[in-house]
Design an enzyme around this catalytic site. Sequence first.
Site, PDB file in Angstrom:
ATOM      1  N   LYS A  14       0.987  -1.031  -0.065  1.00  0.00           N
ATOM      2  CA  LYS A  14       0.076   0.061   0.114  1.00  0.00           C
ATOM      3  C   LYS A  14       0.855   1.278   0.114  1.00  0.00           C
ATOM      4  CE  LYS A  14      -3.763   2.607   2.279  1.00  0.00           C
ATOM      5  NZ  LYS A  14      -4.621   2.661   3.666  1.00  0.00           N
ATOM      6  N   HIS A  18       5.256   3.949  -5.248  1.00  0.00           N
ATOM      7  CA  HIS A  18       5.405   5.045  -5.906  1.00  0.00           C
ATOM      8  C   HIS A  18       6.616   5.912  -5.309  1.00  0.00           C
ATOM      9  CE1 HIS A  18       3.138   6.314  -2.220  1.00  0.00           C
ATOM     10  NE2 HIS A  18       3.749   7.452  -2.313  1.00  0.00           N
TER      11      HIS A  18
END
Length: 113
Positions: A14, A18
Site C-alpha cells: 500500500k 510510488h
Amino acid sequence: MFHTIPPAQAVMLKLVLHFWTDEDCVKILEQCRKAIPSREEGGKVIIIEIILGPSMGPIMYESQLLMDMLMMVNTRGRQRDENDWREIFIKAGYSDYKIVKKIGTRGIIEVYP
C-alpha cells in the site's frame, strides 16, 4: 523487499511502489512473485497506489501531475498511469493484472504470477 519477502498466499503493498524507480519496482515485485504461489493456488499481489488518468477531470489530473513533480523532487519515484503499471508488471514476470476498484485517484490492483 529487495532481497527477500517471506512466503505468503498474498502480498499487499500500500503506497509503497510510488517511492521507487521503475527498475526498483520491478525488483520488489520479482521478490513478491517468488514469495507467492501460482495463480491457480490463489497467489497474488495486491497493490494500492495512485493511478494517474484524466478521467477524474482536469483539476484532479493537474493535482496528480503536481504530486508527480513533488515525488520526483523528494524521492526517486513517481506517479504512474495504467500503462506504466502494466509495463512494470510484465517486466517483473507477471502474467496478468486487474484493477479491482478505483477510489478517487487511488486504485486497488491485483497482480497474478
